[in-house]
Design an enzyme around this catalytic site. Sequence first.
Site, PDB file in Angstrom:
ATOM      1  N   GLU A 197      37.227  29.913  24.528  1.00 52.74           N
ATOM      2  CA  GLU A 197      36.471  31.150  24.254  1.00 52.74           C
ATOM      3  C   GLU A 197      36.397  31.373  22.729  1.00 52.74           C
ATOM      4  O   GLU A 197      35.346  31.722  22.189  1.00 52.74           O
ATOM      5  CB  GLU A 197      37.155  32.360  24.917  1.00 52.74           C
ATOM      6  CG  GLU A 197      37.109  32.363  26.428  1.00 52.74           C
ATOM      7  CD  GLU A 197      35.943  33.142  27.033  1.00 52.74           C
ATOM      8  OE1 GLU A 197      35.640  34.247  26.554  1.00 52.74           O
ATOM      9  OE2 GLU A 197      35.343  32.642  28.002  1.00 52.74           O
ATOM     10  N   CYS A 256      38.714  22.910  34.734  1.00 52.49           N
ATOM     11  CA  CYS A 256      38.303  24.264  34.356  1.00 52.49           C
ATOM     12  C   CYS A 256      37.072  24.072  33.488  1.00 52.49           C
ATOM     13  O   CYS A 256      37.074  23.216  32.587  1.00 52.49           O
ATOM     14  CB  CYS A 256      39.403  24.959  33.555  1.00 52.49           C
ATOM     15  SG  CYS A 256      38.851  26.488  32.755  1.00 52.49           S
ATOM     16  N   THR A 257      36.027  24.832  33.751  1.00 50.04           N
ATOM     17  CA  THR A 257      34.771  24.581  33.047  1.00 50.04           C
ATOM     18  C   THR A 257      34.857  24.934  31.561  1.00 50.04           C
ATOM     19  O   THR A 257      34.003  24.507  30.782  1.00 50.04           O
ATOM     20  CB  THR A 257      33.621  25.370  33.712  1.00 50.04           C
ATOM     21  OG1 THR A 257      33.996  26.757  33.804  1.00 50.04           O
ATOM     22  CG2 THR A 257      33.330  24.818  35.096  1.00 50.04           C
ATOM     23  N   HIS A 258      35.857  25.692  31.176  1.00 53.15           N
ATOM     24  CA  HIS A 258      36.047  25.949  29.742  1.00 53.15           C
ATOM     25  C   HIS A 258      36.456  24.680  28.979  1.00 53.15           C
ATOM     26  O   HIS A 258      36.180  24.563  27.782  1.00 53.15           O
ATOM     27  CB  HIS A 258      37.150  26.997  29.527  1.00 53.15           C
ATOM     28  CG  HIS A 258      36.693  28.410  29.705  1.00 53.15           C
ATOM     29  ND1 HIS A 258      36.473  28.969  30.935  1.00 53.15           N
ATOM     30  CD2 HIS A 258      36.422  29.387  28.791  1.00 53.15           C
ATOM     31  CE1 HIS A 258      36.084  30.227  30.783  1.00 53.15           C
ATOM     32  NE2 HIS A 258      36.051  30.507  29.488  1.00 53.15           N
ATOM     33  N   TYR A 300      40.223  34.718  34.972  1.00 54.57           N
ATOM     34  CA  TYR A 300      40.502  34.566  36.397  1.00 54.57           C
ATOM     35  C   TYR A 300      41.790  33.763  36.622  1.00 54.57           C
ATOM     36  O   TYR A 300      42.449  33.918  37.643  1.00 54.57           O
ATOM     37  CB  TYR A 300      39.357  33.809  37.090  1.00 54.57           C
ATOM     38  CG  TYR A 300      38.128  34.632  37.392  1.00 54.57           C
ATOM     39  CD1 TYR A 300      38.021  35.968  37.003  1.00 54.57           C
ATOM     40  CD2 TYR A 300      37.060  34.053  38.088  1.00 54.57           C
ATOM     41  CE1 TYR A 300      36.875  36.700  37.293  1.00 54.57           C
ATOM     42  CE2 TYR A 300      35.924  34.778  38.395  1.00 54.57           C
ATOM     43  CZ  TYR A 300      35.826  36.091  37.997  1.00 54.57           C
ATOM     44  OH  TYR A 300      34.699  36.815  38.295  1.00 54.57           O
ATOM     45  N   GLY A 301      42.086  32.890  35.680  1.00 57.15           N
ATOM     46  CA  GLY A 301      43.142  31.891  35.885  1.00 57.15           C
ATOM     47  C   GLY A 301      44.530  32.451  36.053  1.00 57.15           C
ATOM     48  O   GLY A 301      45.438  31.753  36.514  1.00 57.15           O
ATOM     49  N   ASP A 322      30.343  32.341  35.679  1.00 57.49           N
ATOM     50  CA  ASP A 322      31.743  32.006  35.346  1.00 57.49           C
ATOM     51  C   ASP A 322      32.454  33.304  34.972  1.00 57.49           C
ATOM     52  O   ASP A 322      31.820  34.357  34.790  1.00 57.49           O
ATOM     53  CB  ASP A 322      31.786  31.007  34.174  1.00 57.49           C
ATOM     54  CG  ASP A 322      33.210  30.567  33.823  1.00 57.49           C
ATOM     55  OD1 ASP A 322      34.071  30.513  34.716  1.00 57.49           O
ATOM     56  OD2 ASP A 322      33.463  30.273  32.637  1.00 57.49           O
ATOM     57  N   SER A 323      33.766  33.223  34.816  1.00 63.92           N
ATOM     58  CA  SER A 323      34.523  34.382  34.328  1.00 63.92           C
ATOM     59  C   SER A 323      34.219  34.656  32.862  1.00 63.92           C
ATOM     60  O   SER A 323      34.331  35.783  32.388  1.00 63.92           O
ATOM     61  CB  SER A 323      36.017  34.097  34.474  1.00 63.92           C
ATOM     62  OG  SER A 323      36.339  32.926  33.737  1.00 63.92           O
ATOM     63  N   CYS A 333      32.711  27.652  37.780  1.00 65.87           N
ATOM     64  CA  CYS A 333      34.103  28.049  37.561  1.00 65.87           C
ATOM     65  C   CYS A 333      34.949  27.422  38.668  1.00 65.87           C
ATOM     66  O   CYS A 333      34.708  27.682  39.850  1.00 65.87           O
ATOM     67  CB  CYS A 333      34.209  29.571  37.613  1.00 65.87           C
ATOM     68  SG  CYS A 333      35.894  30.211  37.518  1.00 65.87           S
ATOM     69  N   ASN A 334      35.897  26.587  38.263  1.00 68.62           N
ATOM     70  CA  ASN A 334      36.765  25.944  39.263  1.00 68.62           C
ATOM     71  C   ASN A 334      37.647  26.955  39.969  1.00 68.62           C
ATOM     72  O   ASN A 334      37.897  26.838  41.168  1.00 68.62           O
ATOM     73  CB  ASN A 334      37.675  24.900  38.593  1.00 68.62           C
ATOM     74  CG  ASN A 334      36.934  23.682  38.118  1.00 68.62           C
ATOM     75  OD1 ASN A 334      36.930  22.652  38.762  1.00 68.62           O
ATOM     76  ND2 ASN A 334      36.285  23.787  36.966  1.00 68.62           N
ATOM     77  N   THR A 335      38.139  27.941  39.226  1.00 64.19           N
ATOM     78  CA  THR A 335      39.048  28.920  39.820  1.00 64.19           C
ATOM     79  C   THR A 335      38.326  29.681  40.929  1.00 64.19           C
ATOM     80  O   THR A 335      38.818  29.789  42.055  1.00 64.19           O
ATOM     81  CB  THR A 335      39.570  29.894  38.744  1.00 64.19           C
ATOM     82  OG1 THR A 335      40.022  29.145  37.618  1.00 64.19           O
ATOM     83  CG2 THR A 335      40.701  30.743  39.273  1.00 64.19           C
TER      84      THR A 335
HETATM   85  N1  DGL Z   1      36.214  28.677  33.636  1.00 66.10           N
HETATM   86  C1  DGL Z   1      37.086  28.986  34.710  1.00 66.10           C
HETATM   87  C2  DGL Z   1      37.413  27.766  35.553  1.00 66.10           C
HETATM   88  O1  DGL Z   1      36.633  26.834  35.603  1.00 66.10           O
HETATM   89  C3  DGL Z   1      38.320  29.830  34.502  1.00 66.10           C
HETATM   90  C4  DGL Z   1      38.671  30.511  33.256  1.00 66.10           C
HETATM   91  C5  DGL Z   1      39.524  31.760  33.476  1.00 66.10           C
HETATM   92  O2  DGL Z   1      40.764  31.679  33.525  1.00 66.10           O
HETATM   93  O3  DGL Z   1      38.918  32.818  33.639  1.00 66.10           O
HETATM   94  O4  DGL Z   1      38.414  27.711  36.207  1.00 66.10           O
END
Ligand code: DGL
Length: 267
Positions: A153, A189-191, A43-44, A11-12, A75-77
């Site tokens: 985070e 988003c996995t967060h 990443y978002g 993931d990011s 990570c979805n992004t």
């Molecule tokens: N956890 C990431 C996702 O699932 C993105 C978080 C980020 O913005 O880096 O999209």
Amino acid sequence: MHPSAPLLVFDSGVGGLSVLEGIRTLLPQAPIVYAADSAGFPYGTRKAAEIEARVPALLGRLVERYDPRLIVIACNTASTIALDAVRAALDLPIVGTVPAIKPAAALSRTRSIGVLGTPATVVQPYVDRLAADFAADCTVLRHGSAELVELAEAKLRGETGELSAYRRILEGLLGQAGGEAIDTIVLACTHFPLVQPELEAAAPRPIAFVDGNAGIARRTAWLMRDEGWPETAGEGIALFTGPAPEAETFRLGLARFGLCRIETLQR
Ligand code: DGL
């Protein structure tokens, strides 16, 4: 494959830990390398072209270093943008994470679904296709929040966010025209599953929050069904691409997910 060859969960940042949890439940013996691209985080808010170039290159380096059996892009992004590029570049099984619109559509009674993701994910054509294929009879509203990623985070570092911040973020979705009918929100988003209790507490009415993590764990376990594992579960490694002091701030949070060793990419 050598029994000590790991699964690489990527993931990011720390969001992929929400995906790792389900994988560990189904494959408790599997050695794990959890890789967080903290040097590239977040990443978002990046351009799709940057992610499409960065992710396959970085995963290539990580494959050289750890020789994993399989990669989970948690990570979805990264998945909605770079999954095809990663599969084209690397010759090992790759499991992606895409917004759980299909299960959300199966659940929604009002036929109104919210998709809460990063600003980059919610505008992806991949999401248009999921909505058209699996939720054609639903209204699908979207909202991108980079702030919610930061709140997740911070939670992993042991910091508590204000409930008012979560309320404001949900309002970005529920406050849209038609948002009053939403009864199901996709955590795209996995967060975000890491802060699901806070989202539930902040929601103005009962809302179902849906993610794809159980499905990803099942898919991973199925792909690994013929593999041999070490007798006892080894310690998991957390690899950060950014500076070590920043990685250290997550030490306690990582240990709760079985990741007791921290490494960084600097050589
Ligand atoms: N956890 C990431 C996702 O699932 C993105 C978080 C980020 O913005 O880096 O999209």
